[in-house]
Design an enzyme around this catalytic site. Sequence first.
Site, PDB file in Angstrom:
ATOM      1  N   ASP A  47       1.430  -1.562   0.248  1.00 52.14           N
ATOM      2  CA  ASP A  47       0.130  -0.339   0.222  1.00 52.14           C
ATOM      3  C   ASP A  47       0.897   1.693   0.136  1.00 52.14           C
ATOM      4  O   ASP A  47       1.934   1.079   1.025  1.00 52.14           O
ATOM      5  CB  ASP A  47      -0.352   0.335   1.455  1.00 52.14           C
ATOM      6  N   ASN A  55      -2.819  12.620  -3.664  1.00 55.66           N
ATOM      7  CA  ASN A  55      -3.930  13.302  -4.169  1.00 55.66           C
ATOM      8  C   ASN A  55      -5.019  14.758  -4.315  1.00 55.66           C
ATOM      9  O   ASN A  55      -4.930  15.479  -4.540  1.00 55.66           O
ATOM     10  CB  ASN A  55      -5.827  12.467  -4.332  1.00 55.66           C
ATOM     11  N   HIS A  60      -5.528  14.741  -8.820  1.00 54.35           N
ATOM     12  CA  HIS A  60      -6.062  13.423  -9.034  1.00 54.35           C
ATOM     13  C   HIS A  60      -5.399  12.668 -10.095  1.00 54.35           C
ATOM     14  O   HIS A  60      -4.447  11.643  -9.817  1.00 54.35           O
ATOM     15  CB  HIS A  60      -7.370  12.765  -9.027  1.00 54.35           C
ATOM     16  N   GLU A  90      -4.981   2.537  -3.874  1.00 54.95           N
ATOM     17  CA  GLU A  90      -3.536   2.486  -4.258  1.00 54.95           C
ATOM     18  C   GLU A  90      -3.062   0.677  -3.366  1.00 54.95           C
ATOM     19  O   GLU A  90      -1.949   0.767  -3.588  1.00 54.95           O
ATOM     20  CB  GLU A  90      -2.939   3.577  -2.897  1.00 54.95           C
TER      21      GLU A  90
END
Length: 177
Positions: A47, A55, A60, A90
């Site tokens: 992760d 973001n 984004h 993610e």
Amino acid sequence: MQAQLQHFANYDPLTGVFNRREFVRLANSELARAQRYGHDLALVLIDIDHFKAINDQFGHDTGNNALACFAASWIAEKRASDLFARWGGEEVILLLPVTNQQQARQFVERVRTKALNTPVTVNNEHLAIKFSAGISAYTSGETLEQLVQRADLALYQAKQNGRNQTVIAELPSTANH
């Protein structure tokens, strides 16, 4: 046209790696092979740390570009026999056939070092992508769901311990089998 539809059905459009459904299908075959031949098998759940902040700060599109670059860095390092997929958001997942947990850790740490030393440049900003990882080693008779669940717990522990690290999951107790 049929090949194009097949590609869309099996691959994540942003990263170009397997999607979750195709990963599960292929990973179950690898688990059966590991069970049959007694091979080591390691699963890594990864992760990106503080992805929401990327973001929020850069937008984004920048986050998507960072995620695509992150996936590309794993593709460049993995072996042809390794399965790599976008698991969700993610999170990415990696199945390493004929690999024990220590070998998996060495591989993940090599990629981590490379990621830290090779920042992604987006909008003239250099982003060092940091990530947390959880590794689980396959034990005989374990399902893919159990293997992923143990890696997820290890990933959670890596996040709780300050992020940007790898944690190896505890082996399941024999009471679970």
